[in-house]
Structures are given as structure tokens and as C-alpha cells.
Design a protein around this motif. Structure first.
Motif, mmCIF file in Angstrom:
data_model
loop_
_atom_site.group_PDB
_atom_site.id
_atom_site.type_symbol
_atom_site.label_atom_id
_atom_site.label_comp_id
_atom_site.label_asym_id
_atom_site.label_seq_id
_atom_site.Cartn_x
_atom_site.Cartn_y
_atom_site.Cartn_z
ATOM 1 N N ASP A 155 0.820 -1.244 -0.084
ATOM 2 C CA ASP A 155 -0.153 -0.022 -0.032
ATOM 3 C C ASP A 155 0.862 1.356 0.148
ATOM 4 O OD1 ASP A 155 -2.499 -1.572 0.138
ATOM 5 O OD2 ASP A 155 -2.284 -1.563 2.338
ATOM 6 N N ASN A 156 2.185 1.008 0.262
ATOM 7 C CA ASN A 156 3.010 2.319 0.309
ATOM 8 C C ASN A 156 4.452 2.029 -0.141
ATOM 9 O OD1 ASN A 156 3.883 4.793 0.820
ATOM 10 N ND2 ASN A 156 3.579 4.748 3.036
ATOM 11 N N GLY A 157 4.544 1.516 -1.357
ATOM 12 C CA GLY A 157 5.841 1.209 -1.773
ATOM 13 C C GLY A 157 6.466 1.731 -2.955
ATOM 14 N N THR A 158 6.051 3.375 -3.046
ATOM 15 C CA THR A 158 6.474 4.179 -4.438
ATOM 16 C C THR A 158 7.945 4.525 -4.138
ATOM 17 O OG1 THR A 158 3.906 4.934 -4.426
ATOM 18 C CG2 THR A 158 5.652 6.306 -5.499
ATOM 19 N N ASP A 159 8.644 4.493 -5.296
ATOM 20 C CA ASP A 159 10.005 4.795 -5.186
ATOM 21 C C ASP A 159 10.645 4.465 -3.888
ATOM 22 O OD1 ASP A 159 9.426 6.065 -7.466
ATOM 23 O OD2 ASP A 159 9.038 7.964 -6.519
ATOM 24 N N ILE A 160 10.315 3.197 -3.299
ATOM 25 C CA ILE A 160 10.933 2.632 -2.258
ATOM 26 C C ILE A 160 12.502 2.686 -2.272
ATOM 27 C CG2 ILE A 160 10.892 0.280 -2.334
ATOM 28 C CD1 ILE A 160 9.580 0.695 0.686
ATOM 29 N N SER A 161 13.110 2.227 -3.370
ATOM 30 C CA SER A 161 14.596 1.949 -3.460
ATOM 31 C C SER A 161 15.152 3.186 -3.535
ATOM 32 C CB SER A 161 14.819 1.264 -5.040
ATOM 33 O OG SER A 161 14.134 1.981 -5.840
ATOM 34 N N LYS A 162 14.427 4.512 -4.007
ATOM 35 C CA LYS A 162 15.220 5.968 -4.053
ATOM 36 C C LYS A 162 15.552 6.236 -2.591
ATOM 37 C CE LYS A 162 13.920 10.506 -5.732
ATOM 38 N NZ LYS A 162 13.058 11.289 -6.331
ATOM 39 N N TYR A 163 14.488 5.913 -1.710
ATOM 40 C CA TYR A 163 14.651 6.336 -0.309
ATOM 41 C C TYR A 163 14.986 5.185 0.544
ATOM 42 C CZ TYR A 163 11.874 10.048 -2.537
ATOM 43 O OH TYR A 163 11.304 10.991 -3.397
ATOM 44 N N GLY A 164 16.142 4.630 -0.099
ATOM 45 C CA GLY A 164 16.552 3.259 0.782
ATOM 46 C C GLY A 164 17.641 3.605 1.591
ATOM 47 N N LEU A 165 18.555 2.552 2.152
ATOM 48 C CA LEU A 165 19.536 2.751 2.713
ATOM 49 C C LEU A 165 20.784 3.014 1.933
ATOM 50 C CD1 LEU A 165 18.877 -0.397 5.288
ATOM 51 C CD2 LEU A 165 18.659 2.054 5.786
#
Length: 323
Positions: free
Chosen positions: A277-287
């Protein structure tokens, strides 16, 4: 030591204001208390109800950039902070992120640059929970060092931080290492916010955990200022008039908070379940890849999987660690 131009280095001040009664007073105090006002640039994102809140707009002012949206279209504080940093910031050397209900010490701009100059490298941020001020009382201008420590464990498994205060910053001697971050007092070189962009999809709780650990894993050290300089309005006696995003009737606060926390737990490796439900651009804001979450846990004295914390984490005495 860092090479800082105390007089000419510019500071972009990010202020997300959701129907905030104190935004204009915050802007006034920000500029009035600065030593070199011409190098201060404020980016204000005013999220107002166009039916009732037009008097809350900042309006045209020198060195103030204002973006406006209707509060019914607002999507939370991390969304607003991301918009400010990505759309309103220009080429200023430094960024200071504060809340829209803040006050300042006289000469805060020179003070914060001098503190940053004392750090051992340029890849750092200064951050701490601001002390409280009250509307009906004079500002407490006594020097104080505020540091953060672990207080408890939230039902989500994320730690709960609290502030502690030393009224003798001269005994501290210099900024102190910290594993925690305050979104209402965050200062660092502008390029850090390009390399580690602010995640707009966290919403609120988990914002500080996520960004602190993301910065750390990107090799960026966090320090609490030797002398904390902004103050924060935690209690507003006009609470019936104070509007919060999650209190507005049309907001589904529980849902957005939950999906934001799910996102943070996935990013930090606390959950294997991708937040559908909330995975948009998650790699952009990763570790980052310079340090690991395990290294942050060892430094912080807190285990994200078990919730166990060391005595050092409870006391917050990271000042004793070598720089």
C-alpha cells in the motif's frame, strides 16, 4: 575542522506550515535574530484552508519563498518537507529544517555555522530536539545542550526517543555524537539532502528513525549541537484553534500512519513484507552502502529486532564516544 565561510555561506531554512498560527511569527524571529540576514533564505510551504485561513499566508517578503496548497490536498509533513527541499531550495550552501512554530537565539546563524565548523568532517548533520518555549513567557535564553536518549519501545517496534537537557554546555565542550534525529532541528550541507533525499511517503511517525538511519548508512554522522539554538512550541494554549493534519476530519490518520510505519520497517529491515500500500519509489529512499543497520544498532545500543537497549542508550551519553 571544516572550512566554513561564517559571513557568506547561505542557509536555506525549510518550514512546512500546516494551517499554523505561528508561521509568520517564526519567520519574523528567524530573520530578526540572524546576524547576517541577507544570507538567510526561507522556503515556506503554507498548507491552508482557502475558505478560512488566508490570513495565515506569509505573503511577499524579501528572501522568503512561499508555496501554497489547500490543506485538503496536503499529504503529511514528510511530503511537505520533500516538496520544499526538492522544489524551493536553490544553491544555498546549507539547509536548516525547522517547524513552523519556533523561536531563535540572537546570532543563531553564526552560532550554528561555528558549531558545524568544529566538526571533524564535512559529511555531518547537527540535530536535536529543541527546548520548549511558551507564548505567554519570555524566551529562556540560557545556554543549554539538548541530547537525545532512548525512552521506550513503540507498539510498532520502533524506539521512542526523548530529550534531556544540560544547562552547562561549556562542560560538553563540542557537539556530541547521536544516533537519533529531530526533524524540527536539522542542519547540514545542502548536498546531503540531494544524496539522501527526504522520503515523502512516511507521513509522520517513523520519519526521524528512517532518516537518521539512512543518513548513518550513507556515511553521514549525526551530532547534537553543543548549544541548542531554536526553541519549539510544544504546548499551544489556543489548542482549540490549532489545526493538525491528522486531526482534520477528512484525514484517515490511522491508515496513513500505519502504511508509513510499514514502509519504514521494510526499509530498515525490520519486516520482510513489502508495503504494497505504500511502496512508491522505495528504492530511491533506501539505505546507504557505506555502513549497515547493524552498525547503527551497535553504535546506538538498540536492537531493532528485539527492542533491547543498553544503559548507554537509556542515558544518551554518546558524548563519551570517540569522534
Amino acid at each position: 575542522m571544516n572550512k566554513i565561510d561564517i559571513v557568506n555561506d547561505r542557509i536555506f531554512v525549510s518550514i512546512a506550515a500546516y494551517r499554523d498560527l505561528e508561521a509568520r511569527n517564526t519567520i519574523n524571529d528567524l530573520f530578526a535574530k540572524a546576524t547576517y540576514r541577507d544570507r538567510i533564505f526561507a522556503g515556506v510551504f503554507s498548507q491552508i484552508d482557502h475558505r478560512t485561513d488566508l490570513d495565515l499566508l506569509i505573503g511577499r517578503r524579501r528572501n522568503v519563498r512561499e508555496m501554497v496548497c489547500d490543506s485538503r490536498d496536503a499529504k503529511g509533513c514528510t511530503w511537505a518537507r520533500n516538496k520544499i527541499l526538492s522544489e524551493m531550495r536553490k544553491d544555498e550552501e546549507f539547509v536548516l529544517q525547522i517547524d513552523a512554530h519556533s523561536r531563535f537565539d540572537v546570532g543563531w546563524d553564526v552560532q550554528i555555522l561555528k558549531e558545524y565548523e568544529s566538526l571533524p568532517k564535512h559529511d555531518c548533520v547537527l540535530t536535536s530536539y529543541p527546548p520548549a518555549f511558551e507564548l505567554d513567557k519570555p524566551l529562556d535564553t540560557r545556554p543549554k545542550h539538548v541530547f537525545m536518549k532512548f525512552q521506550d519501545i513503540h507498539s510498532s517496534g520502533l524506539p521512542v526517543f526523548m530529550a534531556d537537557v544540560s544547562m552547562h554546555p561549556e562542560r560538553v565542550g563540542r557537539p556530541t555524537l547521536t544516533p537519533a534525529l529531530s526533524a524540527g532541528c536539522l542542519f547540514g550541507p545542502s548536498n546531503i539532502f540531494d544524496r539522501v533525499p527526504y522520503d515523502p511517503y512516511v507521513y509522520f511517525f517513523g520519519e526521524e528513525h528512517s532518516y537518521a538511519i539512512r543518513l548513518y548508512t550513507h556515511g553521514i554522522d549525526l551530532y547534537a549541537p553543543k548549544q541548542t539554538f531554536p526553541d519549539h512550541l510544544y504546548y499551544d494554549p489556543r489548542k482549540d484553534q490549532k489545526n493538525l493534519h491528522w486531526n482534520d476530519e477528512h484525514k484517515e490518520e490511522n491508515v496513513v500512519q500505519r502504511t508509513g510505519v510499514d514502509r519504514v520497517k521494510y526499509i530498515l529491515g525490520m519486516s520482510p513484507h513489502f508495503p504494497e500500500d505504500n511502496g512508491t519509489d522505495i528504492s530511491k529512499y533506501g539505505l546507504g552502502s557505506i555502513r549497515t543497520v547493524a552498525q547503527w544498532e551497535a553504535f546506538a545500543g538498540f536492537n531493532l529486532a528485539t527492542g533491547q537497549m543498553t544503559d548507554m542508550a537509556r542515558r544518551g551519553n554518546y558524548r563519551d564516544l570517540p569522534h
